[in-house]
Design a protein around this motif. Sequence first.
Motif, PDB file in Angstrom:
ATOM      1  N   GLY A  26      23.576 -31.517 -12.621  1.00 14.19           N
ATOM      2  CA  GLY A  26      24.165 -31.701 -13.936  1.00 14.19           C
ATOM      3  C   GLY A  26      23.181 -32.248 -14.946  1.00 14.19           C
ATOM      4  N   GLU A  27      23.727 -32.575 -16.100  1.00 13.27           N
ATOM      5  CA  GLU A  27      22.928 -33.032 -17.230  1.00 13.27           C
ATOM      6  C   GLU A  27      22.728 -34.547 -17.194  1.00 13.27           C
ATOM      7  OE1 GLU A  27      21.553 -30.995 -19.547  1.00 13.27           O
ATOM      8  OE2 GLU A  27      22.353 -29.331 -18.384  1.00 13.27           O
ATOM      9  N   THR A  28      21.682 -35.008 -17.851  1.00 13.68           N
ATOM     10  CA  THR A  28      21.396 -36.433 -17.954  1.00 13.68           C
ATOM     11  C   THR A  28      22.491 -37.135 -18.744  1.00 13.68           C
ATOM     12  OG1 THR A  28      19.029 -36.036 -17.822  1.00 13.68           O
ATOM     13  CG2 THR A  28      19.713 -38.130 -18.786  1.00 13.68           C
ATOM     14  N   LEU A  29      22.898 -38.298 -18.261  1.00 14.47           N
ATOM     15  CA  LEU A  29      23.909 -39.116 -18.927  1.00 14.47           C
ATOM     16  C   LEU A  29      23.235 -40.183 -19.767  1.00 14.47           C
ATOM     17  CD1 LEU A  29      26.167 -39.820 -15.817  1.00 14.47           C
ATOM     18  CD2 LEU A  29      26.529 -38.079 -17.555  1.00 14.47           C
ATOM     19  N   ASN A  46      24.377 -46.409  -9.672  1.00 16.09           N
ATOM     20  CA  ASN A  46      25.710 -45.832  -9.751  1.00 16.09           C
ATOM     21  C   ASN A  46      26.264 -46.151 -11.129  1.00 16.09           C
ATOM     22  OD1 ASN A  46      25.938 -44.813  -7.073  1.00 16.09           O
ATOM     23  ND2 ASN A  46      26.292 -46.880  -6.354  1.00 16.09           N
ATOM     24  N   VAL A  47      26.789 -45.149 -11.799  1.00 16.06           N
ATOM     25  CA  VAL A  47      27.398 -45.340 -13.113  1.00 16.06           C
ATOM     26  C   VAL A  47      28.905 -45.180 -12.936  1.00 16.06           C
ATOM     27  CG1 VAL A  47      27.551 -44.469 -15.464  1.00 16.06           C
ATOM     28  CG2 VAL A  47      25.356 -44.428 -14.263  1.00 16.06           C
ATOM     29  N   SER A  48      29.651 -46.245 -13.226  1.00 15.48           N
ATOM     30  CA  SER A  48      31.109 -46.198 -13.136  1.00 15.48           C
ATOM     31  C   SER A  48      31.700 -46.289 -14.532  1.00 15.48           C
ATOM     32  CB  SER A  48      31.623 -47.359 -12.292  1.00 15.48           C
ATOM     33  OG  SER A  48      31.147 -47.250 -10.978  1.00 15.48           O
ATOM     34  N   PHE A  49      32.718 -45.467 -14.779  1.00 13.09           N
ATOM     35  CA  PHE A  49      33.310 -45.460 -16.111  1.00 13.09           C
ATOM     36  C   PHE A  49      34.728 -44.921 -16.054  1.00 13.09           C
ATOM     37  CE2 PHE A  49      30.849 -41.683 -15.327  1.00 13.09           C
ATOM     38  CZ  PHE A  49      31.689 -40.649 -15.690  1.00 13.09           C
ATOM     39  N   ASP A  50      35.469 -45.223 -17.105  1.00 10.38           N
ATOM     40  CA  ASP A  50      36.819 -44.720 -17.287  1.00 10.38           C
ATOM     41  C   ASP A  50      36.719 -43.567 -18.286  1.00 10.38           C
ATOM     42  OD1 ASP A  50      39.479 -44.254 -17.961  1.00 10.38           O
ATOM     43  OD2 ASP A  50      39.989 -46.383 -17.920  1.00 10.38           O
ATOM     44  N   LEU A  51      37.188 -42.390 -17.913  1.00  4.60           N
ATOM     45  CA  LEU A  51      37.055 -41.217 -18.771  1.00  4.60           C
ATOM     46  C   LEU A  51      37.676 -41.400 -20.152  1.00  4.60           C
ATOM     47  CD1 LEU A  51      37.627 -38.303 -16.248  1.00  4.60           C
ATOM     48  CD2 LEU A  51      35.517 -38.903 -17.430  1.00  4.60           C
ATOM     49  N   LYS A  52      38.687 -42.252 -20.261  1.00  3.20           N
ATOM     50  CA  LYS A  52      39.307 -42.444 -21.573  1.00  3.20           C
ATOM     51  C   LYS A  52      38.412 -43.224 -22.533  1.00  3.20           C
ATOM     52  CE  LYS A  52      41.965 -46.532 -20.350  1.00  3.20           C
ATOM     53  NZ  LYS A  52      43.280 -47.071 -20.085  1.00  3.20           N
ATOM     54  N   ASN A  53      37.333 -43.817 -22.019  1.00  2.00           N
ATOM     55  CA  ASN A  53      36.395 -44.565 -22.852  1.00  2.00           C
ATOM     56  C   ASN A  53      35.073 -43.824 -23.057  1.00  2.00           C
ATOM     57  OD1 ASN A  53      38.159 -46.772 -23.114  1.00  2.00           O
ATOM     58  ND2 ASN A  53      37.507 -47.557 -21.132  1.00  2.00           N
ATOM     59  N   CYS A  54      35.021 -42.520 -22.744  1.00  2.00           N
ATOM     60  CA  CYS A  54      33.791 -41.741 -22.833  1.00  2.00           C
ATOM     61  C   CYS A  54      33.792 -40.836 -24.055  1.00  2.00           C
ATOM     62  CB  CYS A  54      33.647 -40.850 -21.600  1.00  2.00           C
ATOM     63  SG  CYS A  54      33.354 -41.759 -20.100  1.00  2.00           S
ATOM     64  N   PHE A  55      32.603 -40.560 -24.540  1.00  5.48           N
ATOM     65  CA  PHE A  55      32.400 -39.546 -25.558  1.00  5.48           C
ATOM     66  C   PHE A  55      31.657 -38.403 -24.872  1.00  5.48           C
ATOM     67  CE2 PHE A  55      32.481 -43.543 -27.951  1.00  5.48           C
ATOM     68  CZ  PHE A  55      33.494 -43.261 -28.844  1.00  5.48           C
ATOM     69  N   LEU A  56      32.277 -37.235 -24.821  1.00  2.69           N
ATOM     70  CA  LEU A  56      31.684 -36.080 -24.159  1.00  2.69           C
ATOM     71  C   LEU A  56      31.358 -35.017 -25.201  1.00  2.69           C
ATOM     72  CD1 LEU A  56      34.147 -35.851 -21.146  1.00  2.69           C
ATOM     73  CD2 LEU A  56      31.929 -37.004 -21.214  1.00  2.69           C
ATOM     74  N   PHE A  57      30.205 -34.355 -25.023  1.00  2.00           N
ATOM     75  CA  PHE A  57      29.733 -33.370 -25.977  1.00  2.00           C
ATOM     76  C   PHE A  57      29.367 -32.069 -25.267  1.00  2.00           C
ATOM     77  CE2 PHE A  57      28.943 -37.543 -27.670  1.00  2.00           C
ATOM     78  CZ  PHE A  57      29.373 -37.428 -28.989  1.00  2.00           C
ATOM     79  N   ASP A  58      29.614 -30.952 -25.930  1.00  2.00           N
ATOM     80  CA  ASP A  58      29.216 -29.654 -25.413  1.00  2.00           C
ATOM     81  C   ASP A  58      27.698 -29.561 -25.457  1.00  2.00           C
ATOM     82  OD1 ASP A  58      28.404 -26.688 -25.986  1.00  2.00           O
ATOM     83  OD2 ASP A  58      30.388 -26.590 -25.049  1.00  2.00           O
ATOM     84  N   ASN A  59      27.088 -29.175 -24.342  1.00  2.67           N
ATOM     85  CA  ASN A  59      25.632 -29.120 -24.233  1.00  2.67           C
ATOM     86  C   ASN A  59      25.015 -28.080 -25.168  1.00  2.67           C
ATOM     87  OD1 ASN A  59      23.196 -30.039 -23.042  1.00  2.67           O
ATOM     88  ND2 ASN A  59      23.140 -28.202 -21.788  1.00  2.67           N
ATOM     89  N   THR A  61      26.562 -26.594 -28.107  1.00  4.53           N
ATOM     90  CA  THR A  61      26.861 -26.730 -29.533  1.00  4.53           C
ATOM     91  C   THR A  61      26.649 -28.138 -30.063  1.00  4.53           C
ATOM     92  OG1 THR A  61      29.201 -27.290 -29.178  1.00  4.53           O
ATOM     93  CG2 THR A  61      28.629 -24.936 -29.335  1.00  4.53           C
ATOM     94  N   GLY A  62      26.683 -29.122 -29.161  1.00  7.38           N
ATOM     95  CA  GLY A  62      26.579 -30.513 -29.592  1.00  7.38           C
ATOM     96  C   GLY A  62      27.881 -31.081 -30.123  1.00  7.38           C
ATOM     97  N   LEU A  63      28.938 -30.264 -30.107  1.00  4.22           N
ATOM     98  CA  LEU A  63      30.236 -30.721 -30.613  1.00  4.22           C
ATOM     99  C   LEU A  63      30.941 -31.594 -29.578  1.00  4.22           C
ATOM    100  CD1 LEU A  63      31.515 -27.403 -32.209  1.00  4.22           C
ATOM    101  CD2 LEU A  63      30.548 -29.387 -33.388  1.00  4.22           C
ATOM    102  N   ARG A  64      31.682 -32.572 -30.082  1.00  4.26           N
ATOM    103  CA  ARG A  64      32.437 -33.467 -29.208  1.00  4.26           C
ATOM    104  C   ARG A  64      33.576 -32.692 -28.562  1.00  4.26           C
ATOM    105  NH1 ARG A  64      35.362 -39.163 -30.706  1.00  4.26           N
ATOM    106  NH2 ARG A  64      36.073 -39.582 -28.592  1.00  4.26           N
ATOM    107  N   LEU A  65      33.761 -32.891 -27.263  1.00  6.69           N
ATOM    108  CA  LEU A  65      34.847 -32.221 -26.537  1.00  6.69           C
ATOM    109  C   LEU A  65      36.147 -32.987 -26.680  1.00  6.69           C
ATOM    110  CD1 LEU A  65      32.899 -31.381 -23.268  1.00  6.69           C
ATOM    111  CD2 LEU A  65      33.351 -29.879 -25.189  1.00  6.69           C
TER     112      LEU A  65
END
Length: 65
Positions: A26-29, A46-59, A61-65
């Motif tokens: 996968g891609e670098t976080l 190890n990176v632990s996170f809650d998905l509701k607190n993440c900002f995800l972007f399309d690789n 287009t750069g647009l936020r998902l």
Amino acid sequence: MTIEGGVEVVENLGSTSYAYVAPPRGETLTVELEDRIAAVPGEATNVSFDLKNCFLFDNETGLRL
């Protein structure tokens, strides 16, 4: 959710630090570090996170998902 990866780079920007973590697939976080967390380039982490607190972007287009 938890993802294993290797720390590639750490940027210390005054009061905020970012680590760039590369999982095996996968891609670098880009991870914003809390004050109590130290990351060292070249080390596994190890990176632990809650998905509701993440900002995800399309690789592509750069647009936020």
